[in-house]
Design a protein around this motif. Structure first.
Motif, mmCIF file in Angstrom:
data_model
loop_
_atom_site.group_PDB
_atom_site.id
_atom_site.type_symbol
_atom_site.label_atom_id
_atom_site.label_comp_id
_atom_site.label_asym_id
_atom_site.label_seq_id
_atom_site.Cartn_x
_atom_site.Cartn_y
_atom_site.Cartn_z
ATOM 1 N N ARG A 1 2.683 74.539 87.937
ATOM 2 C CA ARG A 1 2.933 75.193 86.641
ATOM 3 C C ARG A 1 4.283 75.897 86.757
ATOM 4 O O ARG A 1 4.427 76.819 87.559
ATOM 5 C CB ARG A 1 1.820 76.204 86.344
ATOM 6 N N CYS B 1 -4.665 79.261 87.459
ATOM 7 C CA CYS B 1 -3.886 79.686 86.294
ATOM 8 C C CYS B 1 -4.848 80.284 85.272
ATOM 9 O O CYS B 1 -5.942 79.748 85.048
ATOM 10 C CB CYS B 1 -3.156 78.496 85.670
ATOM 11 N N ALA B 2 -4.438 81.384 84.643
ATOM 12 C CA ALA B 2 -5.294 82.023 83.628
ATOM 13 C C ALA B 2 -5.610 81.049 82.497
ATOM 14 O O ALA B 2 -6.625 81.167 81.821
ATOM 15 C CB ALA B 2 -4.610 83.269 83.091
ATOM 16 N N ASN C 1 -0.401 83.395 87.281
ATOM 17 C CA ASN C 1 0.907 83.792 86.773
ATOM 18 C C ASN C 1 1.563 84.911 87.592
ATOM 19 O O ASN C 1 2.788 85.039 87.641
ATOM 20 C CB ASN C 1 0.755 84.235 85.306
ATOM 21 N N TYR D 1 -0.475 85.694 78.409
ATOM 22 C CA TYR D 1 -1.471 86.141 79.398
ATOM 23 C C TYR D 1 -2.240 87.379 78.932
ATOM 24 O O TYR D 1 -2.613 88.237 79.725
ATOM 25 C CB TYR D 1 -0.823 86.309 80.778
HETATM 26 CO CO CO Z 1 -0.389 79.952 85.072
#
Ligand code: CO
Ligand code: MTE
Length: 424
Positions: free
Chosen positions: A108, A154-155, A255, A280
């Motif tokens: 990402r 990843c969120a 992140n 986020y």
């Molecule tokens: Co992410």
């Protein structure tokens, strides 16, 4: 080769042996034995058994067999506008155990992969410290270091599923997660080297890539288990994973794990960066947004069978397999349902059980060949467990993208094919 047993046409004795074997297989009556006895792959010598293979210089850096060419990270073209600010997904359905091979860890990036010569890389510590410092990679490798296995999620993993089942495959629904062993220096040691002022309460790591990723992290976490890592699974970080240096923030949303780490500022309050205000955060039904939702809650998914890994062998004994993880610590239990969540069986956890790492689970069943709605539900050592997707929606509305740890359902049909569905 002159040895008769290596000839392609079997001799008389071989043929009679083959007949005997076939008969024995038929008597035994199991499909496996019958197949083995009449199988030319058993009775005929194959080329790979007959000729010398490649020598040691053929593969100076090893890559998987050509027959594994389909086991790759994949992206979804329509998901993002550009490849530089994009994502691809870990092929979870093809993996086993708890460690993700380096070349298969999802990527990402918000501004592409920074290309950095480690000799030119620097890490600066500034802000509320006694002496601002700049480290070379060589300097960092002189600090005591640790090896730790952690998952990174990843969120936005499963983010597309907030509005119903969309993507057909656990690679796409759950593949923004990987789990590797990091080698690195505890962030605590580096901060202590610079000397923290008494009002030092937050740190802000910054990336050296075009996105200059920046996030605020509270000091308690920075001093607890964060690492400044330079190796993954024993070798240098891959460029796409932040070579030569990345921050490891165990159990917290991906992140914050700043890649190509170039600076850590120390402050007395959070910075409210773009990635912790407009992104986020979770917009709720009442217009307010949840912020600083750092911990990744317990989650699990059945990786096989799944839409990309249908059942090909018909009814009978089979293994249901999957992964579970929690940002709070260890996974204590995983339950599996075959009937859409009405009844649950406790799965078998296998392999190391490490805090904030992936756990592997299996449920060995005897499939009667009828439809199943299979689900898994993880519980961590602190008693937190996965909610249903509807429970999540009831609590958080449907505006969210991030932090979807709802229970996944796969519809297994009698022909073995599998589909992403939801049960109400
Ligand atoms: Co992410
Ligand atoms: N760090 C920098 N410098 N730039 C980035 O774009 N992406 C973040 C994080 N760290 C990013 C970054 C996001 S959103 C995630 S989920 C993880 O890195 C992904 O790590 P991976 O590419 O190793 O899977």
């Amino acid at each position: 080769m002159t040895d008769k047993t290596n000839s392609k046409t079997p001799g008389l004795s071989r043929r009679s042996l083959l007949k005997a074997g076939f008969a024995a297989g038929a008597v035994a009556g199991t499909a496996g034995a019958a197949r083995a006895a009449g199988d030319p792959l058993i009775t005929e010598i194959q080329d790979w058994n007959r000729y010398l293979g490649d020598g040691v210089q053929a593969r100076p850096y090893g890559t998987p067999s050509e027959y594994e060419a389909n086991v790759v990270r994949r992206d979804v073209e329509w998901l993002t506008a550009s490849t530089e600010s994009s994502v691809n997904f870990t092929p979870l359905h093809e993996l086993d155990g708890i460690i993700t091979p380096n070349g298969l860890c999802f990527e990402r990036h918000h501004g592409g992969i920074a290309d950095i010569n480690p000799a030119d890389h620097r890490l600066m510590i500034n802000g509320l410290v006694d002496s601002p410092l700049v480290f070379t990679m060589e300097d960092l490798k002189r600090f005591p270091r640790e090896n730790r296995v952690y998952f990174l999620e990843c969120a936005a993993n499963s983010g597309m599923e907030w509005r119903g089942s969309q993507l057909n495959g656990c690679q796409y629904t759950h593949g923004m997660v990987h789990c590797v062993m990091y080698t690195g220096v505890p962030l605590k040691l580096i901060l202590e080297e610079a000397g923290l002022k008494t009002n030092a309460k937050w740190v802000m790591p910054e990336g050296a890539d075009a996105s200059a990723m920046t996030r605020s992290i509270p000091m308690e976490k920075a001093l607890d288990d964060c690492l400044v890592a330079f190796k993954m699974n024993g070798e240098a970080l891959r460029p796409e994973q932040g070579y030569p240096l990345r921050l490891v923030v165990p159990g917290w949303e991906g992140n914050m794990w700043v890649k190509w780490l170039r600076r850590i500022e120390v402050g007395d309050e959070p910075w409210h960066q773009r990635e912790e205000t407009s992104k986020y955060t979770d917009l709720l039904e009442n217009g307010k947004a949840r912020r600083f939702t750092w911990v990744m809650d317990p989650k699990s998914v059945i990786t096989s069978p799944s839409p990309q890994a249908p059942i090909s062998h018909g009814k009978g004994p089979m293994v249901i397999s999957g992964v579970a993880w929690s940002g709070n610590g260890r996974i204590k239990r995983v339950d599996v349902s075959l009937d859409g969540g009405r009844n649950w069986k406790t799965a078998r956890l296998d392999g190391p059980s490490l805090s904030k790492a992936m756990h592997r689970f299996y449920l060995d069943i005897d499939w009667d060949g009828s439809d199943m709605l299979i689900q898994s539900r993880a519980m961590d050592e602190h008693g937190f467990f996965q909610p249903t997707k509807n429970e999540l929606r009831a609590a958080r509305g449907e505006n969210s993208i991030y932090h979807n740890n709802g229970i996944q359902t796969w519809y297994v049909k009698a022909d073995g094919m599998v589909e992403n569905v939801e049960v109400s």
